[in-house]
Design an enzyme around this catalytic site. Sequence first.
Site, PDB file in Angstrom:
ATOM      1  N   GLU A 199      -9.575  -1.852   5.462  1.00  0.00           N
ATOM      2  CA  GLU A 199     -10.205  -1.577   6.744  1.00  0.00           C
ATOM      3  C   GLU A 199     -11.412  -2.494   6.945  1.00  0.00           C
ATOM      4  O   GLU A 199     -11.900  -3.100   5.987  1.00  0.00           O
ATOM      5  CB  GLU A 199     -10.678  -0.114   6.757  1.00  0.00           C
ATOM      6  CG  GLU A 199      -9.561   0.908   6.601  1.00  0.00           C
ATOM      7  CD  GLU A 199      -8.758   1.104   7.887  1.00  0.00           C
ATOM      8  OE1 GLU A 199      -8.657   0.172   8.696  1.00  0.00           O
ATOM      9  OE2 GLU A 199      -8.232   2.227   8.062  1.00  0.00           O
ATOM     10  N   HIS A 227      -7.209  -4.784  10.340  1.00  0.00           N
ATOM     11  CA  HIS A 227      -6.957  -4.547   8.921  1.00  0.00           C
ATOM     12  C   HIS A 227      -5.660  -5.221   8.457  1.00  0.00           C
ATOM     13  O   HIS A 227      -4.758  -5.472   9.244  1.00  0.00           O
ATOM     14  CB  HIS A 227      -6.978  -3.045   8.576  1.00  0.00           C
ATOM     15  CG  HIS A 227      -5.818  -2.246   9.086  1.00  0.00           C
ATOM     16  ND1 HIS A 227      -5.966  -0.987   9.617  1.00  0.00           N
ATOM     17  CD2 HIS A 227      -4.491  -2.510   9.150  1.00  0.00           C
ATOM     18  CE1 HIS A 227      -4.783  -0.523   9.971  1.00  0.00           C
ATOM     19  NE2 HIS A 227      -3.872  -1.429   9.701  1.00  0.00           N
ATOM     20  N   ASP A 256      -7.552  -2.824  14.450  1.00  0.00           N
ATOM     21  CA  ASP A 256      -8.930  -3.107  14.039  1.00  0.00           C
ATOM     22  C   ASP A 256      -9.003  -4.323  13.108  1.00  0.00           C
ATOM     23  O   ASP A 256     -10.023  -4.584  12.497  1.00  0.00           O
ATOM     24  CB  ASP A 256      -9.535  -1.870  13.353  1.00  0.00           C
ATOM     25  CG  ASP A 256      -8.760  -1.448  12.104  1.00  0.00           C
ATOM     26  OD1 ASP A 256      -7.779  -2.135  11.737  1.00  0.00           O
ATOM     27  OD2 ASP A 256      -9.140  -0.432  11.481  1.00  0.00           O
ATOM     28  N   ASP A 299       0.816  -1.217   0.000  1.00  0.00           N
ATOM     29  CA  ASP A 299       0.000   0.000   0.000  1.00  0.00           C
ATOM     30  C   ASP A 299       0.849   1.266   0.000  1.00  0.00           C
ATOM     31  O   ASP A 299       2.074   1.213   0.149  1.00  0.00           O
ATOM     32  CB  ASP A 299      -0.979  -0.005   1.193  1.00  0.00           C
ATOM     33  CG  ASP A 299      -0.313  -0.382   2.514  1.00  0.00           C
ATOM     34  OD1 ASP A 299       0.937  -0.409   2.584  1.00  0.00           O
ATOM     35  OD2 ASP A 299      -1.034  -0.651   3.478  1.00  0.00           O
TER      36      ASP A 299
HETATM   37  P1  PGA Z   1       2.345  -1.700  12.729  1.00  0.00           P
HETATM   38  O1  PGA Z   1       1.165  -1.540  11.685  1.00  0.00           O
HETATM   39  O2  PGA Z   1       3.211  -2.812  12.204  1.00  0.00           O
HETATM   40  O3  PGA Z   1       3.042  -0.367  12.738  1.00  0.00           O
HETATM   41  O4  PGA Z   1       1.731  -2.070  14.028  1.00  0.00           O
HETATM   42  C1  PGA Z   1       0.471  -2.667  11.241  1.00  0.00           C
HETATM   43  C2  PGA Z   1      -0.702  -2.239  10.386  1.00  0.00           C
HETATM   44  O5  PGA Z   1      -1.344  -1.215  10.704  1.00  0.00           O
HETATM   45  O6  PGA Z   1      -0.999  -2.931   9.401  1.00  0.00           O
END
Ligand code: PGA
Length: 260
Positions: free
Chosen positions: A143, A138, A136, A67
């Site tokens: 999302e 995702h 959450d 992404d």
């Molecule tokens: P993080 O993010 O590795 O910084 O916890 C993971 C995500 O939001 O997919």
Amino acid sequence: MRVIKVKDYERLSKLAAKIVATLIREKPDAVLGLATGNTPLGLYRELIRMHKEEGLDFSRVVTFNLDEYIGLPKNHPQSYHHFMWENFFHHVNINPSNVHIPDGNAPNIRQHCDWYEARIRKFGGIDLQILGIGRDGHIGFNEPGSSLGSRTRIKTLLEVTRRDNARFFDGKIENVPKYAITMGIGTILDAKAILLLASGESKADAIKKAVEGPITAMVPASVLQLHRDTTVIVDEAAAKYLELPWETEEDYERVESLFG
Ligand code: PGA
């Protein structure tokens, strides 16, 4: 689904790097799906060490990132382009023309998303997709509520995600872009193998729901239960709410040495 519980973030990063390195040694032109965020940083550090000390060769490896924010200049310190080059690509012998990261400044974003999908197909699909998980549930920027069959497309970020990421934007949510390009859940499920990493107590609830809960678009990572070759590596803190015993690192090593 295979879930391996390890002691801490360092063990998680080392085991993840071992899995990636084994693939690259078996298939030097492997196609990797890569993720940004804090979680894979230890994996990238360990792969860089393996490159420098053990000659792990990235010269034919092809990468596709999950992404990118829409509208941030490529050289913005919080762009995922910047993140990947600073934290990984600059430190290994990857061929820049083999690196793919969605372009959040493409003149026609929808066309660019279709091109990205076609480009993944052109290289024969993703051999191993690395994933983090949001609080959450995702994956990528898919999302809750994302279509489980979605492909690379534009997504509007939820406020919880923008709030989580505000720490990288001078603590101001209004500085976090509202839109992003992300591989879809269908794109992720097409990967031949998936490796999801989660560390820390803040991920324990999302991991419980993703791994032991029902499959639902409200927890996008739960769809990985449908994938035939998903491995989840969690440290003790992220595994806190899991009810099944799953595998320890010792179990994993034993199975690999017997049947690997
Ligand atoms: P993080 O993010 O590795 O910084 O916890 C993971 C995500 O939001 O997919």
